[in-house]
Enzyme design. Structure first.
Site, PDB file in Angstrom:
ATOM      1  N   SER A 104      31.516  46.090  33.542  1.00 18.69           N
ATOM      2  CA  SER A 104      31.589  47.542  33.445  1.00 18.69           C
ATOM      3  C   SER A 104      32.972  48.055  33.834  1.00 18.69           C
ATOM      4  CB  SER A 104      30.541  48.193  34.343  1.00 18.69           C
ATOM      5  OG  SER A 104      30.896  48.036  35.706  1.00 18.69           O
ATOM      6  N   ASP A 133      31.198  47.204  29.389  1.00 14.94           N
ATOM      7  CA  ASP A 133      30.094  48.156  29.516  1.00 14.94           C
ATOM      8  C   ASP A 133      30.570  49.507  30.041  1.00 14.94           C
ATOM      9  OD1 ASP A 133      27.347  48.788  29.339  1.00 14.94           O
ATOM     10  OD2 ASP A 133      27.089  48.435  31.488  1.00 14.94           O
ATOM     11  N   GLU A 167      26.475  55.763  22.899  1.00 10.47           N
ATOM     12  CA  GLU A 167      25.306  56.585  23.161  1.00 10.47           C
ATOM     13  C   GLU A 167      25.584  58.013  22.750  1.00 10.47           C
ATOM     14  OE1 GLU A 167      24.104  56.853  27.260  1.00 10.47           O
ATOM     15  OE2 GLU A 167      26.122  56.391  27.926  1.00 10.47           O
ATOM     16  N   GLY A 179      19.492  51.286  32.283  1.00 12.75           N
ATOM     17  CA  GLY A 179      18.694  51.615  33.453  1.00 12.75           C
ATOM     18  C   GLY A 179      17.393  50.847  33.546  1.00 12.75           C
TER      19      GLY A 179
END
Length: 277
Positions: free
Chosen positions: A50, A83, A135, A206
């Protein structure tokens, strides 16, 4: 060499009716654990680095080089994935370093800007054979794209994919990042509707807060990539703490090795769970 782009790994999983596990790398022990788990169960895995992890290490190159080396030595396909990247220059660096997939996170940008920047990221990455996940974002002033109450609209999602050309789409269906208890309830009817409307694989972020039965239901409804980080960090920390309490030592290999072994076992279990085995 077994590093792979995300697109073919997800396509194979989708055709088989299973999902691919995506686990976050923070220390090198994480990457080692995931590679061992993948070989143990005979399944591909996504190793995610990430933007927060990059900040922790101070740069992308060292942790990326280690993760790519572990991926190349693994007998199963490994996607090495950047990420939640919000910085396009970090995406460009990831492509130069040889990562095989990126997730550009423009969810906090105005919708038009998110679509435009995501489209540019797709063009950049496609030329290098790198897959792109994205997203939709905080459409309509939502309070955080992955807050538990947020839901992705199937029509909006389909338009976003058409506008940007992304290879995979993260959707909001009831999960939330950084949950430490597994109590999230997913909207499986919405997952099924999104799967019908969206022409690329769906990604669940999540997922640490989702119980086993919820993960299985999500895969059966059409989820193809499942991101799990916090849960494995809990496993890592518990095993390390237990080892230190049982036998105090200054030899970091002892307690980090115990943590790595525990994460290997849980990662293997989760990979099989998501493969519906």
């Amino acid at each position: 060499m077994t590093r792979s782009a995300l697109t073919p790994v997800l396509a194979e999983a989708s055709a088989a009716g299973r999902a691919v596990a995506a686990f976050n790398v923070i220390q090198i022990e994480h990457a080692e654990a995931y590679a061992t788990a993948a070989e143990r169960v005979g399944l591909p895995v996504v190793m995610q680095i990430s933007e927060n992890c990059v900040r922790y290490h101070g740069s992308l190159a060292p942790i990326a080089a280690a993760t790519l080396a572990i991926a190349d030595a693994c007998a199963q396909p490994v996607v090495v994935h950047l990420d939640h990247a919000e910085d396009v220059s970090l995406v460009e660096e990831a492509v130069r370093l040889g990562l095989t997939s990126v997730m550009f996170d423009g969810s906090t940008l105005p919708d038009d800007e998110n679509r435009a920047v995501t489209r540019r990221v797709v063009e950049l990455c496609r030329a290098a054979g790198v897959s792109v996940e994205a997203e939709l974002g905080e459409v309509g002033g939502k309070d955080g794209v992955h807050a538990p109450g947020v839901r992705t609209d199937p029509d909006d999602a389909a338009r976003f994919v058409a506008d940007t050309g992304v290879d995979a789409l993260a959707v909001a269906v009831g999960s939330s990042h950084a949950m430490t208890d597994r109590t999230a309830q997913l909207d499986t009817d919405l997952i099924a509707a999104l799967s019908r409307s969206v022409p690329v694989p769906l990604v669940l972020h999540g997922s640490s807060g989702v119980p086993d039965e919820g993960l299985v239901a999500a895969v059966r409804a059409g989820m193809t990539k499942v991101n799990i980080a916090t849960h494995l960090n809990q496993v890592f920390t518990r095993a390390m703490t237990t080892r230190l309490e049982a036998s105090p030592t200054v030899d970091t290999r002892k307690y980090l090795g115990a943590a790595r072994d525990a994460v290997t076992d849980e990662a293997a279990r989760l990979m099989q769970l998501l493969a519906l085995r």
